[in-house]
Structures are given as C-alpha cells and as structure tokens.
Design a protein around this motif. Structure first.
Motif, mmCIF file in Angstrom:
data_model
loop_
_atom_site.group_PDB
_atom_site.id
_atom_site.type_symbol
_atom_site.label_atom_id
_atom_site.label_comp_id
_atom_site.label_asym_id
_atom_site.label_seq_id
_atom_site.Cartn_x
_atom_site.Cartn_y
_atom_site.Cartn_z
ATOM 1 N N GLN A 173 24.534 -8.273 5.389
ATOM 2 C CA GLN A 173 24.614 -8.901 6.708
ATOM 3 C C GLN A 173 25.722 -9.952 6.787
ATOM 4 N N LEU A 369 22.194 -12.324 13.112
ATOM 5 C CA LEU A 369 21.912 -10.901 13.009
ATOM 6 C C LEU A 369 22.437 -10.162 14.226
ATOM 7 N N LEU A 374 22.770 -4.641 11.441
ATOM 8 C CA LEU A 374 21.506 -4.545 10.711
ATOM 9 C C LEU A 374 21.122 -3.087 10.459
#
Length: 463
Positions: A173, A369, A374
């Motif tokens: 990430q 995020l 993701l």
C-alpha cells in the motif's frame, strides 16, 4: 556531434519540463536501490552454482554476467532521454517498457511487455519462496538447538509464505517507488549483513576442516546427462542474480540534477554491480570451499549451518527483511504501470480516485488507502504467493526465472535500443561485435532454460 550523442544537461536547459529539481535522489540512494534489487535471493544459491561448474568456470561465469549486466546498464542509462526523429521531440523514458515502445516500436514493445510483466511477477514468486525458506530455517535452527540434530524438525513452507504474503499486502500500500527510499536503504544494509554472515560461516567451516573443498570440475556424478542439466541450472541461477535492468530507468527518474541523471546513474550502476560481484564471488567461493560436493542449494538454510544457531537466525531474519524491501522495489514498477493505465482509461472512476485516511495509533503515521490500490495489489500478492506454494523449489525456480528473461531483457532489447539511439551502421565493426555478443548470450540462455525446465519437471513429478 551526432544527435544521438546529445548532452542531457543541455537538453534539460532547452526543455525545462524535463528538469527534476524537486527530486532528491543521489548516487548513493541509487546504489541502495540497485543493491536491494540485485543482491537478493540469488546470492544464496551461488555456492551451489559454483559447486556444479567448478573452481574455474564458476568465478568466470560470475564475472562475465556482471560484465554483461554493466554493459546493458550503460545502454539503458543512455536511453532515458531519447530524441525521436519522427516528431523532433525529446522523450523522457521513465520505465524500461516505455523505452522499448518509444525506441523500437509497437510490436517489439508488446513482446517486451509480456516478458516485462512475467519478469516482475516471477521475482515476486522467487522472493516469496526464499523468504518462506528463511523463516522456516529460523524455526528449524531453534528446534535443532533445543531438541538436538536428530530431532524431526521438518516444517512446511506454505505457512511461512502466507506470513510473507500478509506482510507484503500491507507493504504494497506504499503509494510508489519514490516512497520506498527508506525501505531500500534498510534492505541494502540487510543484504550486506547476511552476505557477510554467509562468508564468515563459510570461512569458519574451511578453517575447521583444515582444507579447501571442491575441484576445478565441480560436483562429480555418475550420470553425464544429469551433470549437463545441473550446469544449466547453475548458470541460470547466476543469471538470476544479476537482474535489475527492468527497474533502472525508474531509479534514474528519482535522481536530482545536476549532474545529469545519466552520469549519476552510470556511476551508481558501476559501484553497485562491482560491489555485488565481489560479494557474489566471496559468498559462492566460501560456501563451496566449506562444503565441496555437499554444498547446499541455499547457503544459510542448508547442511551445516545450525550452529551457532543465533547467528543463523539473525542471517535468515536479515534475508526476510531484505526481500520485503526487494519485493516492493520490483513490484512498485508494475503497480505504477497498471494503475496509470486504469486512471487514463477511466479518468472519472471513483475506484481509482477515492482515497481514505486511516490512523491506527497516535504513534503511527497516517495511512492512506485507495480502492484500486488495495484490490489490485492484494490480488497480485495472493497470486505470487499461490504460485510459490505450487512450485516451492528454490534452485530450479531461480534457474528458470533467470534463464527465461535474461537474454531478451538484459541483452537483446538494450542492444537494439543502443543501435537506434547511436545510429550504429549495419555491418560496421561495432554492429558485428554486438551481434556476436547477442548470439552467444542467446545460446547460453537456451541451454540454461532447458536445464531449468528439466529440473522443475524432475522435482514436481518426482522423476
């Protein structure tokens, strides 16, 4: 001066959009990135590789592959800025794949793309396998220390691959390669550390034995055909160990100027490849000198390295930390390409644009995020982990991975781009030499590919 020989700083003055004054990369951050990418799982197999081909051919092979890699690195550095004669514009190639498309055209760019994606994916698979083996080795060494060397200390790799996959799901990430500088520096330190441990343990074993094991012919076998396949696998392992061409332009794009990015990158490549080759020679030679015909496939997890157990544990922990960073340095290139394509294809998609902030603790930095990041990156990690579980064979997978992509990506495409960039005249002296060089490397690659496939089939189906 020929147009292909332009100066990069001059081009940046004429085209301000090409300048990167906001970048902070230096020769040493570039060296850290390269060492993180180069000194990976391949270093662990080099003692086994030298053991297959012997004291003369082993070190010579290492030096030759180091030289091949440096030549390709110089060719690729030159192509970072490319003057396109069709439209009269200077194009900045920020990735290997973009460079092949720009310089060699759509068809060869498409072929390169297939190999490029496969190469990054197989590196993720190899790093998953290697990390699992190292984590399992830590548990085994502690088990032997507590229960004795006759204890049944056997554990499956798949659980450790799952652990590595969870770590990479989180690490993936990280937005892009510009944010991995700290990870590369840590990983580079870890690579030096476990290399020194491997060298030290090998030398200690030599001193304990009172002699240097091995011979100029390598491990003897009663089956000549099997010997040929093992030599092919060994050379494939060595080829895998010198594999960073794919991410060179991404690293070059992080460098500040002046001096020009090309000059800095060539200097960094020279330092990193010279350093890596010396380490490879030391690790491979010390391991073979210690164990001779009993040289293990993985230097830190094979025969003989259960004591001192704490040092074995530390060395394998360094490998895992290094490969966490190495996995990201390679994978971030693929992540950026796919996510850039999606953003251009669907510019209004909330799936790519929506970003949410998370903060698990006041002591930890804010975590951002993105749905696309993701989902895609998690799926990618799961795929590399799944293939690693299906083919958990360290030396054979390394040899296959090294042989199938070394020639096209490290030799063929860089040479072809150099011909176009420098306008090399067909049948000139330079053209003939580079053609011979390409053909010889192709023949070697075919040999290693056949040997690695034979090894994979034999392991997978128990032949």
């Amino acid at each position: 001066m020929a147009r292909g020989d332009y100066d990069e700083e001059e081009e940046q003055q004429q085209h301000p959009s090409l300048s990167h004054h906001n970048l902070t990369g230096t020769v040493w951050t570039a060296v850290a990135h390269i060492i993180t990418a180069v000194i990976g799982s391949g270093v662990l197999s080099l003692a086994w590789s030298i053991a297959q081909v012997g004291w003369i051919a082993g070190p010579v092979s290492l030096l030759l592959f180091g030289f091949f890699t440096l030549v390709s690195a110089y060719f690729i550095c030159d192509i970072h800025l490319y003057f396109d004669p069709k439209n009269g514009n200077t194009i900045m190639n920020q990735s290997y794949l973009q460079a092949v498309h720009t310089v060699l055209g759509y068809k060869r760019g498409l072929a390169c793309g297939c190999l490029f994606y496969f190469s990054i994916f197989k590196t993720g698979v190899v790093y998953t396998i290697t990390s699992a083996i190292s984590m399992r080795a830590i548990r085994r060494s502690n088990c032997y220390h507590k229960e004795g060397h006759d204890a049944a200390c056997e554990f499956e790799n798949k659980y450790y691959m799952l652990m590595f996959g969870i770590i990479q799901t989180v690490a993936s990430q990280i937005p892009n390669i510009f944010h991995t500088k700290w990870l590369s520096i840590i990983a580079a330190i870890m690579s030096f550390t476990y290399s020194f441990i491997g060298i030290g343990l090998g030398l200690a074993q030599v001193i304990g034995n009172g002699k240097i094991e091995g011979n100029i012919y390598g491990i003897s076998t009663t089956n000549p055909t099997q010997k040929v396949w093992l030599v092919g696998q060994a050379i494939g392992d060595i080829a895998f160990s010198f594999n960073f061409s794919l991410i060179l332009l991404e690293i070059q794009s992080t460098l500040k100027s002046p001096p020009s990015q090309k000059v800095t990158m060539k200097k960094a490549s020279t330092i990193a490849i010279f350093t890596s080759t010396i380490f490879y020679l030391c690790c491979g030679a010390s391991g073979y000198a210690a164990f001779g015909d009993l040289t293990p496939g993985n230097l830190l997890t094979g025969f003989g390295f259960y004591e001192p157990y704490w040092l074995v544990d530390f060395g394998n922990a360094c490998i895992v930390l290094h490969l966490v960073g190495g996995y990201q340095v390679y994978s971030q290139t693929l992540f950026a390409i796919v996510e850039r394509w999606y953003a251009e294809k669907f510019p209004e998609s909330a799936f790519a644009k929506d970003t949410r902030s998370m903060k698990a603790s006041s002591l930890l930095p804010e975590f951002r995020l993105n749905p696309l990041r993701l989902c895609f990156r998690t799926t990618y990690v799961i795929l590399t982990m799944s293939v690693g579980m299906l083919f958990p064979y360290f030396n054979e997978v390394l040899a296959f991975a090294g042989s199938i992509i070394f020639w096209p990506l490290t030799i063929y495409f860089p040479v072809e781009m150099h011909f176009v960039q420098r306008k090399v005249v067909p049948w000139s002296g330079k053209w003939i030499i580079l053609r011979i060089y390409t053909i010889i490397c192709l023949l070697v690659t075919i040999f290693t590919l056949v040997g690695s496939i034979e090894g994979l089939i034999a392991k997978r189906f128990g032949k």
